[in-house]
Design an enzyme around this catalytic site. Structure first.
Site, PDB file in Angstrom:
ATOM      1  N   TYR A  41      -3.329  10.963 -11.016  1.00  6.19           N
ATOM      2  CA  TYR A  41      -2.711  10.956 -12.341  1.00  6.19           C
ATOM      3  C   TYR A  41      -2.913   9.612 -13.043  1.00  6.19           C
ATOM      4  O   TYR A  41      -2.863   8.552 -12.431  1.00  6.19           O
ATOM      5  CB  TYR A  41      -1.214  11.255 -12.235  1.00  6.19           C
TER       6      TYR A  41
ATOM      7  N   LYS B 163      -7.589   1.108  -6.784  1.00  5.52           N
ATOM      8  CA  LYS B 163      -6.557   2.029  -6.317  1.00  5.52           C
ATOM      9  C   LYS B 163      -7.173   3.405  -6.057  1.00  5.52           C
ATOM     10  O   LYS B 163      -8.066   3.849  -6.754  1.00  5.52           O
ATOM     11  CB  LYS B 163      -5.437   2.153  -7.356  1.00  5.52           C
ATOM     12  N   GLY B 164      -6.657   4.062  -5.027  1.00  8.12           N
ATOM     13  CA  GLY B 164      -7.131   5.412  -4.730  1.00  8.12           C
ATOM     14  C   GLY B 164      -8.470   5.472  -4.022  1.00  8.12           C
ATOM     15  O   GLY B 164      -9.146   6.501  -4.058  1.00  8.12           O
TER      16      GLY B 164
ATOM     17  N   HIS C  78     -10.357   6.546   2.239  1.00  9.95           N
ATOM     18  CA  HIS C  78     -10.113   5.898   3.520  1.00  9.95           C
ATOM     19  C   HIS C  78     -11.331   6.030   4.430  1.00  9.95           C
ATOM     20  O   HIS C  78     -12.144   6.945   4.252  1.00  9.95           O
ATOM     21  CB  HIS C  78      -8.901   6.529   4.209  1.00  9.95           C
TER      22      HIS C  78
ATOM     23  N   LYS D 194       0.827  -1.219   0.000  1.00 12.53           N
ATOM     24  CA  LYS D 194       0.000   0.000   0.000  1.00 12.53           C
ATOM     25  C   LYS D 194       0.858   1.264   0.000  1.00 12.53           C
ATOM     26  O   LYS D 194       0.441   2.312   0.470  1.00 12.53           O
ATOM     27  CB  LYS D 194      -0.970   0.028   1.183  1.00 12.53           C
TER      28      LYS D 194
ATOM     29  N   THR E 152       3.222   0.611  -5.019  1.00 14.68           N
ATOM     30  CA  THR E 152       4.070  -0.249  -5.848  1.00 14.68           C
ATOM     31  C   THR E 152       3.486  -0.474  -7.238  1.00 14.68           C
ATOM     32  O   THR E 152       4.225  -0.504  -8.228  1.00 14.68           O
ATOM     33  CB  THR E 152       4.311  -1.616  -5.171  1.00 14.68           C
TER      34      THR E 152
END
EC number: 2.8.2.-
Length: 311
Positions: A259, A274-275, A278, A68, A71
Site C-alpha cells: 500500500y 522498504k518491502g 527476503h 524492521k 515503524t
C-alpha cells in the site's frame, strides 16, 4: 537582547538538566525534577516561537519499535493526520549516551515545529530493545503514550538480515549468507542479535516495569501491511485524535506490491529500501526459527493479553 536572554536560559537549563554520568545508577535526576524542568523549559522557550505561533514541543507520543517491524510505514501513515507533527529522523536520544548526555534541551531541538493542538511524535525503533530506555522515557513523561509495532518474529529476523545485507551490497562489501548467522555447530545460533530483537516478551517485560499496558498500544505490523486502514483507526483512538484518516488515503500499488499513501491529491510510497524480498532460506531452517519462537511468543501473548497470527 531577547536572543541573549534566551541563550542564557538555555545554557542554565542545560547545566541543570544534563547528568554528569547518565549511564550510572543514581546519577540521573529524579522523575519529578525532570518533569518539572521539562515543563519549565518549554514555557521559557515560547518567546522563540516561529512567526506563525508554532513551537517545538517534547513528544507526547513515541514509536519505540521494533526494528524492521514497520515503524517508518506507521509514522508516514500517522503523519496523514493534520494534528500530528512528526520528527523526520530517528533521534536516538534515550539510547545513545552522546545524545542523552546533552539533555532535554538538545532533544527538544530535534523536534518539529508544531501548533499547540498538534501531537508531536518521534520514532526510534532501537528504543524497544534498549534496557535503559524505559526508565529514561518514564523520567521525562510518565504519562506519555507509546506505540509499538510488531511483526511475526521469524519474518522480522529475515527483514533484519535483509537490511544489513543490502547496506553492504550498496557499499560493494561482501556479507555472509543468512545461514552463516543462523546456524552454529549445526544448531540455531541463539547469540545472533537479530534473534534477540525478536524475543518480544523479554523486552516488553522491561517496559511494563515502568509503564502500564494501557499506555502502550501494539500495532499489528503484519495486518498494517495487508490492510492498513483498520490498524490506523485503532492508533487514532489510542492517541485520542479525531478520526481524520480515511480509507481513501490508501491505495494498493501493484508494481511495488504494498500500500501507498494518497494525501491531498498527492501520491507517495515508502522508500525503495522498504518491502525488499527476503533471501531464500532452507525450509527446514525456517521451521527451526518457527519452533524457536513458539514458546517466547506464547509468553508474549500472555503478557499483553492478546494473540497474533504468527507461526
Amino acid at each position: 537582547m531577547a536572543a541573549l536572554l534566551l541563550g542564557a536560559v538555555m545554557l542554565v537549563l542545560q547545566l541543570q538538566l544534563v547528568p554528569s554520568r547518565p549511564a550510572m545508577p543514581g546519577a540521573e535526576p529524579s522523575q519529578q525534577e525532570l518533569v518539572r524542568k521539562a515543563a519549565t523549559f518549554q514555557e521559557e522557550i515560547r518567546d522563540g516561537a516561529a512567526p506563525n505561533g508554532s513551537v517545538q514541543q517534547l513528544p507526547q507520543t513515541i514509536i519505540i519499535g521494533v526494528r524492521k517491524g514497520g515503524t517508518r510505514a506507521l509514522l508516514e501513515m500517522l503523519s496523514l493526520h493534520p494534528d500530528v507533527a512528526a520528527a523526520e529522523n530517528e533521534v536516538h536520544f534515550f539510547d545513545w549516551e552522546e545524545h542523552y548526555s546533552q539533555g532535554l534541551d538538545w532533544y527538544l531541538s530535534q523536534m518539529p515545529f508544531s501548533a499547540p493542538q498538534q501531537l508531536t511524535v518521534e520514532k526510534t525503533p532501537a528504543y524497544f530493545t534498549s534496557p535503559k530506555v524505559p526508565e529514561r522515557v518514564h523520567s521525562m513523561n510518565p504519562s506519555i503514550r507509546l506505540l509499538l509495532i510488531l511483526r511475526d518474529p521469524s519474518e522480522r529476523v529475515l527483514s533484519d538480515y535483509t537490511q544489513v545485507f543490502y547496506n553492504h551490497v550498496q557499499k560493494h562489501k561482501p556479507y555472509p549468507s543468512i545461514e552463516e548467522f543462523l546456524v552454529r555447530d549445526g544448531r540455531l545460533n541463539v547469540d545472533y542479535k537479530a534473534l534477540n530483537r525478536s524475543l518480544y516478551h523479554v523486552h516488553m517485560q522491561n517496559w511494563l516495569r515502568f509503564f502500564p499496558l494501557r499506555r502502550i498500544h501494539i500495532v499489528d505490523g503484519d495486518r498494517l501491511i495487508r490492510d492498513p486502514f483498520p490498524e490506523i483507526q485503532k492508533v487514532e483512538r489510542f492517541l485520542m485524535l479525531s478520526p481524520q484518516i480515511n480509507a481513501s488515503n490508501f491505495y494498493f500499488n501493484k508494481t511495488k506490491g504494498f500500500y501507498c499513501l494518497r494525501d491531498g491529491g498527492r501520491d507517495r510510497c515508502l522508500h525503495e529500501s522498504k518491502g525488499r524480498a527476503h533471501p531464500q532460506i532452507d525450509p527446514k531452517l525456517l521451521n527451526k526459527l518457527h519452533e524457536y519462537f513458539h514458546e517466547p511468543n506464547k509468553k508474549f501473548f500472555e503478557l499483553v493479553g492478546r494473540t497474533f497470527d504468527w507461526h
